[in-house]
Design a protein around this motif. Structure first.
Motif, PDB file in Angstrom:
ATOM      1  N   ARG A   1      26.702  26.948  47.966  1.00  0.00           N
ATOM      2  CA  ARG A   1      27.978  27.828  47.855  1.00  0.00           C
ATOM      3  C   ARG A   1      27.825  28.562  46.725  1.00  0.00           C
ATOM      4  O   ARG A   1      28.070  29.915  46.587  1.00  0.00           O
ATOM      5  CB  ARG A   1      29.129  26.760  47.842  1.00  0.00           C
ATOM      6  N   ALA A   2      27.230  28.046  45.387  1.00  0.00           N
ATOM      7  CA  ALA A   2      27.269  28.706  44.136  1.00  0.00           C
ATOM      8  C   ALA A   2      26.283  29.743  44.601  1.00  0.00           C
ATOM      9  O   ALA A   2      26.505  31.018  43.863  1.00  0.00           O
ATOM     10  CB  ALA A   2      26.951  27.756  42.913  1.00  0.00           C
TER      11      ALA A   2
ATOM     12  N   VAL B   1      35.176  31.099  52.284  1.00  0.00           N
ATOM     13  CA  VAL B   1      34.335  31.793  53.536  1.00  0.00           C
ATOM     14  C   VAL B   1      33.277  32.596  53.299  1.00  0.00           C
ATOM     15  O   VAL B   1      33.586  33.420  52.295  1.00  0.00           O
ATOM     16  CB  VAL B   1      35.300  32.279  54.471  1.00  0.00           C
ATOM     17  N   ASP B   2      32.060  32.134  53.468  1.00  0.00           N
ATOM     18  CA  ASP B   2      30.932  32.980  53.068  1.00  0.00           C
ATOM     19  C   ASP B   2      31.034  34.345  54.122  1.00  0.00           C
ATOM     20  O   ASP B   2      31.662  34.425  54.975  1.00  0.00           O
ATOM     21  CB  ASP B   2      29.743  32.261  53.053  1.00  0.00           C
ATOM     22  N   LYS B   3      29.851  35.039  53.782  1.00  0.00           N
ATOM     23  CA  LYS B   3      30.029  36.409  54.380  1.00  0.00           C
ATOM     24  C   LYS B   3      29.528  36.023  55.997  1.00  0.00           C
ATOM     25  O   LYS B   3      29.783  37.071  56.817  1.00  0.00           O
ATOM     26  CB  LYS B   3      28.973  37.356  53.846  1.00  0.00           C
ATOM     27  N   ASN B   4      29.239  34.908  56.456  1.00  0.00           N
ATOM     28  CA  ASN B   4      28.643  34.702  57.788  1.00  0.00           C
ATOM     29  C   ASN B   4      29.880  33.929  58.331  1.00  0.00           C
ATOM     30  O   ASN B   4      29.581  33.404  59.545  1.00  0.00           O
ATOM     31  CB  ASN B   4      27.372  33.904  57.633  1.00  0.00           C
ATOM     32  N   GLY B   5      30.928  33.618  57.687  1.00  0.00           N
ATOM     33  CA  GLY B   5      32.227  33.061  58.076  1.00  0.00           C
ATOM     34  C   GLY B   5      31.865  31.502  58.170  1.00  0.00           C
ATOM     35  O   GLY B   5      32.753  30.717  58.876  1.00  0.00           O
ATOM     36  N   ILE B   6      30.903  30.910  57.278  1.00  0.00           N
ATOM     37  CA  ILE B   6      30.886  29.662  56.947  1.00  0.00           C
ATOM     38  C   ILE B   6      31.772  28.848  56.112  1.00  0.00           C
ATOM     39  O   ILE B   6      31.684  29.539  54.741  1.00  0.00           O
ATOM     40  CB  ILE B   6      29.358  29.345  56.801  1.00  0.00           C
ATOM     41  N   THR B   7      32.171  27.837  56.212  1.00  0.00           N
ATOM     42  CA  THR B   7      33.283  27.250  55.307  1.00  0.00           C
ATOM     43  C   THR B   7      32.692  26.129  54.607  1.00  0.00           C
ATOM     44  O   THR B   7      31.572  25.703  54.839  1.00  0.00           O
ATOM     45  CB  THR B   7      34.607  26.573  55.964  1.00  0.00           C
TER      46      THR B   7
END
Length: 116
Positions: free
Chosen positions: A10-11, A23-29
């Protein structure tokens, strides 16, 4: 170990262009990151959800970033298990990364009920 792996991922993502959010740029939490790294979160932790992550950015001083989170009333609830939802969260992983992102330095703290 799985929460440490997921927190570092995540970091790194935040430092390299993921939005500063849960939520990352791919929609992953964060919950999905933790599960993918091997953490068996309880079923009541939603799949597309964040029930485990506190994030902070903007300082090369890790202690200063942690202190900022600890001083935040909403983050303190999570970090210190101050409400029933967080009391059972007994595993922790911390990730820290530097990158070209807007705030340059990023930290993710994942705390969860993780059966490995």
């Amino acid at each position: 170990p799985s929460l440490s792996i997921a927190a570092q991922q995540r970091a790194q993502g935040l430092a390299n262009g993921d939005p500063l959010g849960h939520v990352d740029k791919n929609g992953i939490t964060p919950n999905e990151y933790a599960r993918a790294a091997g953490c068996r979160l309880p079923d009541d932790y939603g799949r597309k959800d964040n029930g485990i992550e506190s994030i902070v950015a903007g300082s090369p001083n890790v202690k200063a970033m942690y202190d900022a989170l600890a001083a935040s009333p909403s983050h303190a609830l999570h970090l210190f298990g101050l409400i029933p939802q967080f009391v059972k969260q007994d595993k922790c992983g911390i990730g820290y990364a530097e990158g070209p992102g807007r705030y340059r330095w990023y930290m993710s703290i994942l705390i969860g009920e993780c059966n490995e």
